[in-house]
Scaffold this active site. Structure first.
Site, PDB file in Angstrom:
ATOM      1  N   SER A 144      -7.085  -2.820   3.996  1.00  0.00           N
ATOM      2  CA  SER A 144      -5.813  -2.762   3.259  1.00  0.00           C
ATOM      3  C   SER A 144      -5.805  -1.475   2.448  1.00  0.00           C
ATOM      4  O   SER A 144      -6.861  -0.898   2.178  1.00  0.00           O
ATOM      5  CB  SER A 144      -5.706  -3.962   2.308  1.00  0.00           C
ATOM      6  OG  SER A 144      -4.513  -3.885   1.541  1.00  0.00           O
ATOM      7  N   TYR A 158      -9.250  -9.600  -4.197  1.00  0.00           N
ATOM      8  CA  TYR A 158      -8.791  -9.140  -2.885  1.00  0.00           C
ATOM      9  C   TYR A 158      -9.115  -7.650  -2.693  1.00  0.00           C
ATOM     10  O   TYR A 158      -9.657  -7.233  -1.655  1.00  0.00           O
ATOM     11  CB  TYR A 158      -7.285  -9.397  -2.764  1.00  0.00           C
ATOM     12  CG  TYR A 158      -6.678  -8.882  -1.486  1.00  0.00           C
ATOM     13  CD1 TYR A 158      -6.979  -9.475  -0.271  1.00  0.00           C
ATOM     14  CD2 TYR A 158      -5.802  -7.788  -1.493  1.00  0.00           C
ATOM     15  CE1 TYR A 158      -6.425  -9.000   0.915  1.00  0.00           C
ATOM     16  CE2 TYR A 158      -5.242  -7.312  -0.323  1.00  0.00           C
ATOM     17  CZ  TYR A 158      -5.556  -7.922   0.886  1.00  0.00           C
ATOM     18  OH  TYR A 158      -5.003  -7.438   2.040  1.00  0.00           O
TER      19      TYR A 158
END
Ligand code: NAP
Length: 258
Positions: A144, A158
């Site tokens: 990501s 995350y």
């Protein structure tokens, strides 16, 4: 035109929806044999049925949890049995609950790291023996921009997990290189998926406005980056990242977008 990947065997984890389904769709369209992996078997089966119509390859489902070693070994063995090997692993399954640190139960931190980081490690470890056997393999991680490049409140766990995937990759790809196995990562920006949809319309509109291309990405944008990294033509690329974010990480300030 890339060398066709028809007949190659591909595992896509987290492929019952979102980005994983988009990746699987692109590989299925290009006539690969694709194994759709998710924990919920009925969802994986439904996607396998849908994507089976896309190309000439075989698309099948397998229920597995990337955070569980036995489950990952069973997944790799099933792909080998069904398709005669494992050519490509797209380690995509991931979770992203949004919780500020002060409100975060330590068990949530463990769950995110277990799925996103240990899950990457376990799926790679399970597939390696089959790739080594053929002296060939392509591994594509879905990381990501959050973590490796940017931050966003609520995603401390995350972001840590997505950056950790890259740390893992940079050593793992050296270990696998002697077996002609490459490992690279795609770093998506904000891609429209069922998971992202749940964050609400306001969030989606704000995000689109912060992207130079003025739109959110679609899952196939990640699928085609994965297809390239899995192609014959990418055979000299390993340990690298491709950011697919519509330019989202570039503006120095809000003024740069005006
Ligand atoms: P999503 O729509 O929520 O889909 C997640 C998929 O992963 C589902 O198929 C889910 O099925 C599966 N999954 C979740 N936990 C699993 C586990 N422990 N074992 C096996 N499968 C599991 O997510 P997404 O938005 O497509 O995100 C996919 C990946 O892209 C993630 O790694 C995420 O970090 C990354 N990413 C997404 C975006 C974005 O904008 N959407 C941006 C950057 C990066 P089950 O629940 O049935 O297992």
């Amino acid at each position: 035109m890339l060398t066709p990947i028809s007949g190659k065997s591909v595992i896509v984890t987290g492929a019952s929806k979102g980005i994983g389904k988009g990746i699987a769709r692109v590989f299925a369209k290009h006539d690969a044999n694709v194994m759709i992996v998710a924990r919920t078997e009925a969802d994986a089966r439904a996607v396998a049925e849908e994507l089976g119509q896309q190309g000439t390859g075989n698309v099948s489902a397998f229920a597995a949890d990337v955070g569980d070693w036995d489950s990952q070994q069973a997944m790799a063995a099933a792909c080998n049995e069904r398709y005669g090997g494992i050519d490509i692993l797209c380690a995509n399954a991931g979770v992203y609950p949004q919780t500020p640190i002060e409100d975060m139960d330590p068990s949530e931190f463990d769950m995110v790291l277990n799925t996103n980081v240990k899950g990457t490690f376990l799926s790679v470890k399970a597939c390696l023996p089959f790739m080594k056997e053929k002296d060939y393999g392509r591994i594509v991680l879905t990381s990501s921009i959050t973590g490796p490049i940017t931050g966003f409140p609520g995603w401390s766990h995350y972001g840590a997990s997505k950056a950790a995937q890259l740390g893992f990759m940079r050593t793992a790809c050296i270990e696998t290189a002697k077996h002609n196995i490459t490992m690279n990562a795609v770093l998506p920006g904000n891609i429209i998926t069922e998971g992202l949809d749940g964050l609400g319309e306001d969030y989606l509109a704000t995000m689109a406005a912060s992207v130079p291309l003025r739109k959110l990405g679609v899952v196939e944008d990640i699928g085609y980056a994965a297809l390239f990294l899995a192609s014959q033509e990418a055979n000299y690329i390993t340990g690298q990242t491709i950011v697919v974010d519509g330019g989202q990480t570039l503006p120095e300030s809000i003024e740069a977008l005006e």
